[in-house]
Design an enzyme around this catalytic site. Sequence first.
Site, PDB file in Angstrom:
ATOM      1  CG  HIS A 245      -4.261   3.178   3.126  1.00 20.91           C
ATOM      2  ND1 HIS A 245      -5.467   2.608   3.490  1.00 20.91           N
ATOM      3  CD2 HIS A 245      -4.134   4.294   3.897  1.00 20.91           C
ATOM      4  CE1 HIS A 245      -6.051   3.346   4.418  1.00 20.91           C
ATOM      5  NE2 HIS A 245      -5.269   4.365   4.686  1.00 20.91           N
TER       6      HIS A 245
HETATM    7  O1  RIB Z   1      -7.204   6.458   1.056  1.00 23.41           O
HETATM    8  C1  RIB Z   1      -5.850   6.100   1.194  1.00 23.41           C
HETATM    9  C2  RIB Z   1      -5.041   6.610   0.042  1.00 23.41           C
HETATM   10  O2  RIB Z   1      -5.104   8.025   0.017  1.00 23.41           O
HETATM   11  C3  RIB Z   1      -3.534   6.272   0.172  1.00 23.41           C
HETATM   12  O3  RIB Z   1      -2.977   6.132  -1.110  1.00 23.41           O
HETATM   13  C4  RIB Z   1      -2.977   7.501   0.824  1.00 23.41           C
HETATM   14  O4  RIB Z   1      -1.597   7.711   0.509  1.00 23.41           O
HETATM   15  C5  RIB Z   1      -3.811   8.580   0.185  1.00 23.41           C
HETATM   16  O5  RIB Z   1      -3.259   8.859  -1.106  1.00 23.41           O
END
Ligand code: RIB
Length: 320
Positions: A245
């Site tokens: 992500h």
């Molecule tokens: O949903 C994904 C996000 O949530 C990413 O930033 C992960 O590190 C968590 O913070």
Amino acid sequence: SEGQPIARKIIIDTDPGQDDAVAILLALASPEIEVLGLSVVAGNVPLHHTQRNARMICELAGRPDLPVHAGCDAPLQRKLITAEHVHGKTGLDGVTLPEPAMPLAPGHAVDFLIETLRREKPGSVTLVPIGPLTNIATAFRRAPDIVPRVQEIVLMGGAYFEVGNITPTAEFNIHVDPEAAKIVCASGAPLTVMPLDVTHRALTSRAWVEGMRAMGRIGQAVASWTDFFERYDREKYGSQGAPLHDPCTIAWLLKPELFTGRYINVEIETQGEYTLGMTVADWWRVSGRTPNATFIRDVDADAFFALLTERIGDLDRRSG
Ligand code: RIB
Ligand code: CA
């Protein structure tokens, strides 16, 4: 040096998290970016872990000089929700790193955000929030004068086609502090959103992970973090790999041409019984509401992972 373009100045607001760690390493590995510091927030795990994790990542990258400021330890008006089930107890499970020797930088992260934006030239600092938006929203509320000084906000959060991951209708970063996300979306600062729609297409592969493992200690840490982080998504989605992500935000700054999206209206649900924290993205432009965000939908995943391999490799060679 002559002809070198000016490095882009950024502050990463983070809740490390294995994927946060890869984003921070990618930024520190890239000469096109100057990281002014890390502002740390509670999210994946409580603040005492995220601020320690942030310092461990900086030391792994050979950057014990980087200012790491601890920030908000809870959302604006809600109880903190964490994600140990995804990231493990410490939030950086998968690798045991030495206790950080570097201290936290003095001063609250919110003051660091305000002071930095007031000091640097207007429009010269990009904010890269990759956790809940509590620090950013608090800074904007306390010092509205800094909002027009922000060059761009590039955040990981939200979803449209992928809808949600922590609830059926909300992505974690937004769901933890919906009121903060609403403040950021309504701020008027140029906003680029990296939602689950694109990050779920940035799936790690075994070949890429093994390529990381074959590198030095930094690549090996990334491989071990990914091994740990992957297990959750593989069980949940039956996918072969895990979505990276947070690194999508940094890759956007380095190679925006790898991404496609639309400039649309995005609002945050803060009242919904079942939809709290939903990013209501007007992808088909039916709401008549004014567009306020570049909402990213797709990424050239091969090029994205090649960029990570190249830059993490550079960092490993440099700080070997
Ligand atoms: O949903 C994904 C996000 O949530 C990413 O930033 C992960 O590190 C968590 O913070
Ligand atoms: Ca994160």
